[in-house]
Design a protein around this motif. Sequence first.
Motif, PDB file in Angstrom:
ATOM      1  N   TYR A 137      14.958 -16.950 -17.739  1.00  0.00           N
ATOM      2  CA  TYR A 137      13.832 -16.636 -18.559  1.00  0.00           C
ATOM      3  C   TYR A 137      13.033 -18.000 -18.741  1.00  0.00           C
ATOM      4  O   TYR A 137      11.778 -17.884 -19.625  1.00  0.00           O
ATOM      5  N   LEU A 138      13.057 -18.737 -18.161  1.00  0.00           N
ATOM      6  CA  LEU A 138      12.493 -20.317 -18.197  1.00  0.00           C
ATOM      7  C   LEU A 138      11.463 -20.154 -16.928  1.00  0.00           C
ATOM      8  O   LEU A 138      11.685 -19.923 -15.931  1.00  0.00           O
ATOM      9  N   CYS A 139      10.351 -20.643 -17.326  1.00  0.00           N
ATOM     10  CA  CYS A 139       9.022 -20.837 -16.319  1.00  0.00           C
ATOM     11  C   CYS A 139       9.501 -22.125 -15.443  1.00  0.00           C
ATOM     12  O   CYS A 139       9.900 -22.959 -15.961  1.00  0.00           O
ATOM     13  N   PRO A 140       9.537 -21.843 -14.049  1.00  0.00           N
ATOM     14  CA  PRO A 140       9.903 -22.976 -13.263  1.00  0.00           C
ATOM     15  C   PRO A 140       8.854 -24.330 -13.217  1.00  0.00           C
ATOM     16  O   PRO A 140       9.221 -25.344 -13.033  1.00  0.00           O
ATOM     17  N   ILE A 141       7.912 -23.800 -13.822  1.00  0.00           N
ATOM     18  CA  ILE A 141       6.852 -24.983 -13.991  1.00  0.00           C
ATOM     19  C   ILE A 141       6.807 -25.987 -15.253  1.00  0.00           C
ATOM     20  O   ILE A 141       7.061 -26.896 -15.099  1.00  0.00           O
ATOM     21  N   SER A 142       7.150 -25.082 -16.281  1.00  0.00           N
ATOM     22  CA  SER A 142       7.130 -25.754 -17.693  1.00  0.00           C
ATOM     23  C   SER A 142       8.568 -26.046 -18.241  1.00  0.00           C
ATOM     24  O   SER A 142       8.573 -26.637 -19.329  1.00  0.00           O
ATOM     25  N   LEU A 143       9.394 -25.020 -17.717  1.00  0.00           N
ATOM     26  CA  LEU A 143      10.816 -24.890 -18.159  1.00  0.00           C
ATOM     27  C   LEU A 143      10.976 -24.514 -19.606  1.00  0.00           C
ATOM     28  O   LEU A 143      11.843 -24.795 -20.348  1.00  0.00           O
ATOM     29  N   GLU A 144       9.834 -23.823 -19.789  1.00  0.00           N
ATOM     30  CA  GLU A 144       9.718 -22.954 -21.266  1.00  0.00           C
ATOM     31  C   GLU A 144      10.065 -21.603 -21.210  1.00  0.00           C
ATOM     32  O   GLU A 144       9.544 -21.021 -20.029  1.00  0.00           O
ATOM     33  N   ILE A 145      10.399 -21.080 -22.300  1.00  0.00           N
ATOM     34  CA  ILE A 145      10.746 -19.744 -22.164  1.00  0.00           C
ATOM     35  C   ILE A 145       9.276 -18.803 -21.950  1.00  0.00           C
ATOM     36  O   ILE A 145       8.316 -19.255 -22.423  1.00  0.00           O
ATOM     37  N   MET A 146       9.281 -17.940 -21.070  1.00  0.00           N
ATOM     38  CA  MET A 146       8.037 -17.177 -20.720  1.00  0.00           C
ATOM     39  C   MET A 146       7.646 -15.937 -21.730  1.00  0.00           C
ATOM     40  O   MET A 146       8.530 -15.352 -22.150  1.00  0.00           O
ATOM     41  N   ASN A 147       6.364 -16.075 -21.915  1.00  0.00           N
ATOM     42  CA  ASN A 147       5.657 -14.777 -22.854  1.00  0.00           C
ATOM     43  C   ASN A 147       5.236 -13.750 -21.764  1.00  0.00           C
ATOM     44  O   ASN A 147       5.166 -12.590 -22.226  1.00  0.00           O
ATOM     45  N   ASP A 148       4.425 -14.216 -20.752  1.00  0.00           N
ATOM     46  CA  ASP A 148       3.805 -13.340 -19.959  1.00  0.00           C
ATOM     47  C   ASP A 148       4.076 -13.549 -18.264  1.00  0.00           C
ATOM     48  O   ASP A 148       3.391 -14.204 -17.645  1.00  0.00           O
ATOM     49  N   PRO A 149       5.605 -13.323 -18.169  1.00  0.00           N
ATOM     50  CA  PRO A 149       5.732 -13.621 -16.599  1.00  0.00           C
ATOM     51  C   PRO A 149       5.066 -12.680 -15.720  1.00  0.00           C
ATOM     52  O   PRO A 149       4.937 -11.383 -15.753  1.00  0.00           O
ATOM     53  N   VAL A 150       5.044 -13.164 -14.622  1.00  0.00           N
ATOM     54  CA  VAL A 150       4.265 -12.563 -13.235  1.00  0.00           C
ATOM     55  C   VAL A 150       4.946 -13.116 -12.145  1.00  0.00           C
ATOM     56  O   VAL A 150       5.299 -14.052 -11.922  1.00  0.00           O
ATOM     57  N   ILE A 151       4.860 -12.162 -11.186  1.00  0.00           N
ATOM     58  CA  ILE A 151       5.561 -12.320 -10.076  1.00  0.00           C
ATOM     59  C   ILE A 151       4.319 -12.750  -8.821  1.00  0.00           C
ATOM     60  O   ILE A 151       3.194 -12.147  -8.853  1.00  0.00           O
ATOM     61  N   ILE A 152       4.581 -13.750  -8.231  1.00  0.00           N
ATOM     62  CA  ILE A 152       3.479 -13.992  -6.786  1.00  0.00           C
ATOM     63  C   ILE A 152       4.156 -13.470  -5.463  1.00  0.00           C
ATOM     64  O   ILE A 152       5.080 -13.029  -5.607  1.00  0.00           O
ATOM     65  N   ALA A 153       3.363 -13.847  -4.655  1.00  0.00           N
ATOM     66  CA  ALA A 153       3.478 -13.335  -3.232  1.00  0.00           C
ATOM     67  C   ALA A 153       4.942 -13.526  -2.822  1.00  0.00           C
ATOM     68  O   ALA A 153       5.192 -12.892  -2.109  1.00  0.00           O
ATOM     69  N   THR A 154       5.632 -14.659  -3.159  1.00  0.00           N
ATOM     70  CA  THR A 154       6.711 -15.053  -2.638  1.00  0.00           C
ATOM     71  C   THR A 154       8.075 -14.237  -3.268  1.00  0.00           C
ATOM     72  O   THR A 154       8.943 -14.532  -3.066  1.00  0.00           O
ATOM     73  N   GLY A 155       7.684 -13.679  -4.549  1.00  0.00           N
ATOM     74  CA  GLY A 155       8.700 -12.961  -5.192  1.00  0.00           C
ATOM     75  C   GLY A 155       9.115 -13.803  -6.444  1.00  0.00           C
ATOM     76  O   GLY A 155      10.101 -13.371  -7.232  1.00  0.00           O
ATOM     77  N   GLN A 156       8.695 -15.082  -6.571  1.00  0.00           N
ATOM     78  CA  GLN A 156       9.069 -15.809  -7.619  1.00  0.00           C
ATOM     79  C   GLN A 156       8.290 -15.640  -8.823  1.00  0.00           C
ATOM     80  O   GLN A 156       7.088 -14.979  -8.808  1.00  0.00           O
ATOM     81  N   TYR A 158       6.678 -16.604 -12.712  1.00  0.00           N
ATOM     82  CA  TYR A 158       6.226 -17.814 -13.440  1.00  0.00           C
ATOM     83  C   TYR A 158       5.497 -17.411 -14.709  1.00  0.00           C
ATOM     84  O   TYR A 158       4.877 -16.128 -14.851  1.00  0.00           O
ATOM     85  N   GLU A 159       5.385 -18.172 -15.822  1.00  0.00           N
ATOM     86  CA  GLU A 159       4.469 -17.651 -16.828  1.00  0.00           C
ATOM     87  C   GLU A 159       2.956 -17.665 -16.304  1.00  0.00           C
ATOM     88  O   GLU A 159       2.375 -18.691 -15.445  1.00  0.00           O
ATOM     89  N   ARG A 160       2.512 -16.683 -16.853  1.00  0.00           N
ATOM     90  CA  ARG A 160       0.798 -16.498 -16.103  1.00  0.00           C
ATOM     91  C   ARG A 160       0.074 -17.656 -16.517  1.00  0.00           C
ATOM     92  O   ARG A 160      -0.378 -18.009 -15.191  1.00  0.00           O
ATOM     93  N   ALA A 161      -0.188 -18.434 -17.529  1.00  0.00           N
ATOM     94  CA  ALA A 161      -1.236 -19.309 -17.725  1.00  0.00           C
ATOM     95  C   ALA A 161      -0.694 -20.593 -16.762  1.00  0.00           C
ATOM     96  O   ALA A 161      -1.576 -21.320 -16.096  1.00  0.00           O
TER      97      ALA A 161
END
Length: 508
Positions: A137-156, A158-161
């Motif tokens: 549930y944590l964004c790998p970039i910010s380590l904060e809980i995500m509000n708007d999670p999105v998937i990128i090309a690798t399948g990972q 992240y939080e959209r912003a």
Amino acid sequence: MTYAFCNHIQVDLVHGQFKRAKEQVDSQDIQLYGDLMLAISQGKGSDFDLTLLRRLANELQLKTLAELEAEVHALQNLMEKHNPEVDGSLEQMLDLMKQMKKALLVGSTERVTALHEEPLSPSDTESICATMIPDDYLCPISLEIMNDPVIIATGQTYERANIQKWLEENRTCPKTSQVLAHTTLTPNFVLRSLINQWREANGLEISAVDSISGAAHNSSNSCSGDSTIDELIAKLSSRQIQDQRAATAELRLLAKNSAENRIRIAEAGAIPHLVALLTTHDVEVLENAITALLNVSIHDHIKGLVVQAGAIPHIVTALKYGSMKARENAAATLFSLSTVNEHKLTIGALGAIPPLVDLLKHGSPQGKKDAASALFNLLIYQGNKPRAVRAGVVKPIIALMSNSQAGMRDEAVSILALLSTHEEGRRAISRISLVPALMSIFHDGSPRTKENAAAILLALVFDNPQHLTTAGRLGIKKHLVDLVQSGTERAKRKASRLLEHLAMLQAE
């Protein structure tokens, strides 16, 4: 009285502590000021001293996730209202609150316990563990809980912003460092729903982010909206067979065309309705329903939803009695679901292996490939190996390995290598004259297939050295020497041991 930054008196005090330390006369305030200054001096993004965090937690009485979340929101609101003169102080406090959240949530229970001055009671421990945010549930970039999670090309995910900011200067995945094939951001609706359920269960504010409005809808293959999917789901329950045929066909295509559609379909609740249609006697509806489930199950987060909906017994029934197309796609669906380790046991226990073996024997070329793929995944679990042996898997697998026209030699050898690691599998393989077929693999197989062939032969030798004697007469030594010199690392080890055994047999 609870010490809270959102209280106006405390806000004024904090501002004063940052700007007028010498004016403070209360010893507790001076201690708090010193600790705050020390924490902030460590800098944003650094690992805080746990002793310092423990002291701050006690001084501020911010020991739970809910309390920390409340302070973060309060400080954010204050930053919008105050003038620039004090915004710098508030921003520093906001950074500190976020770092305290990370220390509370990302660490282990032991680390959370360290935030408290006194040892935790069992009820306290249970309360804290309940508010530990799952890593997913944590964004790998910010380590904060995500509000708007999105998937990128690798399948990972992240939080959209955060990922948008990253992509402004990079074209790689922050977590894997892979170069991205594209920069499309696909909303992870399933994960967002799980996060909101977790928030609600822990008394936190539910995210109201509208990911759909922020998503890119440039593909003509994307569905037009949730209302379209809702209409299709309603038709799945229709008594009119034509409605069921049309709806399952449309959902099948939508799920095939994009990851976003798969998530939308699952989040809208289509899976239980599709599973219910696996009991239909209509050939077209059955084929469409099982193929739609196959397509949505490509998404890792959805595989569990399919299994939880009770799909496996019905998929097994379709595998036994459906049309050849339904049987092919049932096998492919089991392959997709079995990529999750815990599903391997469930699928095997619910009787999927015998009909997969039957499809391997009597199916179409595509059906045989789908059955072999599913069997390979299932046989990784040791308990499924005797099930496959008793279902008669060895003979058709060896036949496929020996038939160069079938185009399934690599798959067959891989399955035999798995079976050879189990006693029942070795006994079943030993009863068949396998060595001549293995010799052809050593002669012109791929490096990986030769490695598996060496593993099979070595496993058989432990039960019956006669297999290696036969291979020796057929010229195995040359091939083993070649493997030692140029094979994969695993193949080199297997070939070396076989050469040792061969030398001992020839010396007798």
